[in-house]
Motif scaffolding. Sequence first.
Motif, PDB file in Angstrom:
ATOM      1  N   SER A  95      39.979  33.511  47.456  1.00 43.40           N
ATOM      2  CA  SER A  95      41.133  34.253  47.981  1.00 43.40           C
ATOM      3  C   SER A  95      42.368  34.018  47.125  1.00 43.40           C
ATOM      4  O   SER A  95      43.122  34.954  46.843  1.00 43.40           O
ATOM      5  CB  SER A  95      41.417  33.848  49.426  1.00 43.40           C
ATOM      6  OG  SER A  95      40.330  34.174  50.254  1.00 43.40           O
ATOM      7  N   LEU A  96      42.577  32.782  46.706  1.00 42.70           N
ATOM      8  CA  LEU A  96      43.706  32.472  45.827  1.00 42.70           C
ATOM      9  C   LEU A  96      43.579  33.241  44.517  1.00 42.70           C
ATOM     10  O   LEU A  96      44.550  33.824  44.028  1.00 42.70           O
ATOM     11  CB  LEU A  96      43.779  30.968  45.558  1.00 42.70           C
ATOM     12  CG  LEU A  96      44.841  30.519  44.553  1.00 42.70           C
ATOM     13  CD1 LEU A  96      46.245  30.863  45.031  1.00 42.70           C
ATOM     14  CD2 LEU A  96      44.703  29.028  44.273  1.00 42.70           C
ATOM     15  N   THR A  97      42.384  33.273  43.965  1.00 42.50           N
ATOM     16  CA  THR A  97      42.157  33.977  42.704  1.00 42.50           C
ATOM     17  C   THR A  97      42.423  35.471  42.863  1.00 42.50           C
ATOM     18  O   THR A  97      43.046  36.095  41.995  1.00 42.50           O
ATOM     19  CB  THR A  97      40.727  33.730  42.195  1.00 42.50           C
ATOM     20  OG1 THR A  97      40.534  32.323  42.065  1.00 42.50           O
ATOM     21  CG2 THR A  97      40.463  34.407  40.867  1.00 42.50           C
ATOM     22  N   LYS A  98      41.985  36.040  43.963  1.00 45.00           N
ATOM     23  CA  LYS A  98      42.246  37.463  44.207  1.00 45.00           C
ATOM     24  C   LYS A  98      43.747  37.739  44.276  1.00 45.00           C
ATOM     25  O   LYS A  98      44.219  38.753  43.749  1.00 45.00           O
ATOM     26  CB  LYS A  98      41.565  37.913  45.502  1.00 45.00           C
ATOM     27  CG  LYS A  98      40.063  38.018  45.385  1.00 45.00           C
ATOM     28  CD  LYS A  98      39.447  38.411  46.718  1.00 45.00           C
ATOM     29  CE  LYS A  98      37.938  38.495  46.631  1.00 45.00           C
ATOM     30  NZ  LYS A  98      37.329  38.860  47.936  1.00 45.00           N
ATOM     31  N   LEU A  99      44.508  36.837  44.915  1.00 46.63           N
ATOM     32  CA  LEU A  99      45.966  37.005  44.977  1.00 46.63           C
ATOM     33  C   LEU A  99      46.580  36.935  43.581  1.00 46.63           C
ATOM     34  O   LEU A  99      47.423  37.762  43.215  1.00 46.63           O
ATOM     35  CB  LEU A  99      46.596  35.926  45.862  1.00 46.63           C
ATOM     36  CG  LEU A  99      46.455  36.084  47.369  1.00 46.63           C
ATOM     37  CD1 LEU A  99      47.033  34.867  48.082  1.00 46.63           C
ATOM     38  CD2 LEU A  99      47.149  37.349  47.847  1.00 46.63           C
TER      39      LEU A  99
END
Length: 169
Positions: free
Chosen positions: A100-104
């Motif tokens: 999720s952090l990477t997607k952000l």
Amino acid sequence: RGVRGGVPRAPPPQQPRTPAMAAAAEVAAFLQRQREAHTDATEEYTRMEDLYNRKLWHQLTVELAAFVSHPRFEGSDGSELAELYEHFIKHFEGKMNLLSLTKLVVAIARLFPNDRATLFVTSLLTKAEDSPEALTLGRAELAALKLKAGDAPACKELLDDAEKGINQM
């Protein structure tokens, strides 16, 4: 008052400010500034602060994902979201799911010029090492940025690394 047995009482000692207290104060001040500067997003910034204060990390991540993909950021230079990352997300990124952090980070980076986006995504890769999915997504995005910059050999190397990561999943 304030005197017991003829000896004045000392004022109560100041409670030391913990790093968590300092971070919460910085987050609150930042989000207040954002609400004032971006009145069209007041509700979103208020919800983010509420979720942060209640330590509802998953719900906050979902809120952030919706926020960074909002159409109002299309065509922007990404500065509002860069500030959001620097002054807000960094305070709790360790509590987020790495994918999720990477997607952000990828969504924010796509608003930046190529050089800045490359640095931004590269800075994430060391954080994503514990998640094969996140690392693969980060490498794939970095490969796309390298290709856009005309660096085909670096792009191929990153895609080969991403392929190895996929095969190991």
